[in-house]
Design a protein around this motif. Sequence first.
Motif, PDB file in Angstrom:
ATOM      1  N   MET A 156       0.838  -1.199   0.000  1.00  0.00           N
ATOM      2  CA  MET A 156       0.000   0.000   0.000  1.00  0.00           C
ATOM      3  C   MET A 156       0.873   1.248   0.000  1.00  0.00           C
TER       4      MET A 156
ATOM      5  N   ALA B 119      -0.664  -2.436  -4.542  1.00  0.00           N
ATOM      6  CA  ALA B 119      -1.961  -3.112  -4.338  1.00  0.00           C
ATOM      7  C   ALA B 119      -2.956  -2.280  -3.545  1.00  0.00           C
ATOM      8  N   GLN B 120      -2.505  -1.165  -2.958  1.00  0.00           N
ATOM      9  CA  GLN B 120      -3.371  -0.289  -2.159  1.00  0.00           C
ATOM     10  C   GLN B 120      -4.148  -1.063  -1.079  1.00  0.00           C
ATOM     11  N   GLY B 121      -3.461  -2.028  -0.488  1.00  0.00           N
ATOM     12  CA  GLY B 121      -4.034  -2.766   0.627  1.00  0.00           C
ATOM     13  C   GLY B 121      -5.084  -3.790   0.256  1.00  0.00           C
ATOM     14  N   ASP B 122      -5.255  -4.076  -1.018  1.00  0.00           N
ATOM     15  CA  ASP B 122      -6.296  -5.002  -1.482  1.00  0.00           C
ATOM     16  C   ASP B 122      -5.684  -6.377  -1.790  1.00  0.00           C
ATOM     17  N   GLN B 123      -6.157  -7.397  -1.103  1.00  0.00           N
ATOM     18  CA  GLN B 123      -5.624  -8.747  -1.264  1.00  0.00           C
ATOM     19  C   GLN B 123      -5.805  -9.267  -2.687  1.00  0.00           C
ATOM     20  N   SER B 124      -6.947  -8.974  -3.306  1.00  0.00           N
ATOM     21  CA  SER B 124      -7.184  -9.445  -4.678  1.00  0.00           C
ATOM     22  C   SER B 124      -6.211  -8.775  -5.646  1.00  0.00           C
ATOM     23  N   ASN B 125      -5.860  -7.522  -5.375  1.00  0.00           N
ATOM     24  CA  ASN B 125      -4.871  -6.836  -6.215  1.00  0.00           C
ATOM     25  C   ASN B 125      -3.505  -7.500  -6.094  1.00  0.00           C
TER      26      ASN B 125
ATOM     27  N   GLN C 295      -2.855 -10.620  -5.559  1.00  0.00           N
ATOM     28  CA  GLN C 295      -2.881 -11.859  -6.337  1.00  0.00           C
ATOM     29  C   GLN C 295      -2.796 -11.581  -7.833  1.00  0.00           C
ATOM     30  N   THR C 296      -3.575 -10.603  -8.292  1.00  0.00           N
ATOM     31  CA  THR C 296      -3.591 -10.258  -9.723  1.00  0.00           C
ATOM     32  C   THR C 296      -2.230  -9.743 -10.186  1.00  0.00           C
TER      33      THR C 296
ATOM     34  N   SER D  17      -8.767  -2.953  10.847  1.00  0.00           N
ATOM     35  CA  SER D  17      -8.435  -2.104   9.702  1.00  0.00           C
ATOM     36  C   SER D  17      -8.285  -0.673  10.192  1.00  0.00           C
TER      37      SER D  17
ATOM     38  N   ASP E 275      -1.229  -0.919   8.772  1.00  0.00           N
ATOM     39  CA  ASP E 275      -2.481  -0.188   9.005  1.00  0.00           C
ATOM     40  C   ASP E 275      -2.302   0.887  10.074  1.00  0.00           C
TER      41      ASP E 275
END
Length: 339
Positions: free
Chosen positions: A49, A83-89, A91-92, A212, A237
């Motif tokens: 992030m 990824a800005q803290g996004d888990q799906s990001n 992975q992608t 969070s 965080d």
Amino acid sequence: MKRMYGLIVLLAGFLIFAFFYGGSSSEKTDASTKSKTIKTYKVGILQLMTQPALDQIHKGIVAGLKAEGFKVGTNLKIDYQNAQGDQSNLQTMSSKFANENDDLTVGIATPAAQALAKAANGKTPVILAGITDPVGGGLIKSNAVPGGNITGTSGESPLKSQLNLIKKILPKAKTLGIIYTTSDHGGTYNAKKMQKIAAAAGYTVKMYTISSTNDMQTVAEKMASEVQVVYAPQDNDVASAMKTLVSVTNKAKVPVFPDVDTMVKDGGVATLSVNQFNLGKASGVIAGKVLKGKKTSTYPLTFITKGEMTVNTTEAKLLGIKLPASVLHEAKKKGEIFK
């Protein structure tokens, strides 16, 4: 007729000579061109992030690669992803690096490193950039012999020195609050380690957790009403919500001693911390050596543990804290002073 045959023979000889001479010259030119071709290495950098400490690590990585002779635009291409803290990001982006056959990837923060490790599947080298407790995080087998495609640096916080600093500045404080994120491996590791150290030193330690950054306001208000001083570990965080934390604790006149220098800039009183840029630079140097052929499996993890004094004189004044002359002197000489 004889003259015509002679001309034909002469012309044929010229064409044969030109063919072989021209081919040889072309081959020499091709060989010369190949010898001058510079290989461009592609490195993927994945950051969890946007956060001051992580941003400094990123800058350090690029500087470390440059120190090893890898320069963007010459022999290096960097694919930087946040990824800005996004888990799906995570992975992608990790899959993107793997699918594009990057020569090497670098993970900034434990979740980023874990995502890269999974996508690499034991193949592409992964360099850790200041990862706390990489063995406990399931990234390597041991610090001395990583044993796979992963190595790098760990920014082990000088917790005992940090606690001694709190004692030196606030000798009368007896109740210590520690706040961390339940899902942050590094934050949890440092928080619980500091809990043991502080308890052994005679402090009454109270632990507070957030899930969070959205929880910070509420949890900080409760903590500020129950403790005399706060320790904030290297937790992504908590670092991102540092200004929210300080806005609450300042109202209660409770000082915050963070783990990282960039968090002091955001309102902490002081710290003895690992310089995040230097930590990133060490990772960049390791990445460069791996690109040159060094094996990750036998490349020991590098620990960056020496702390530098950082103080925020404005924050200390706001809270009515008189910083010892020795602390100010050390910060001025070897660290940093935020005013």
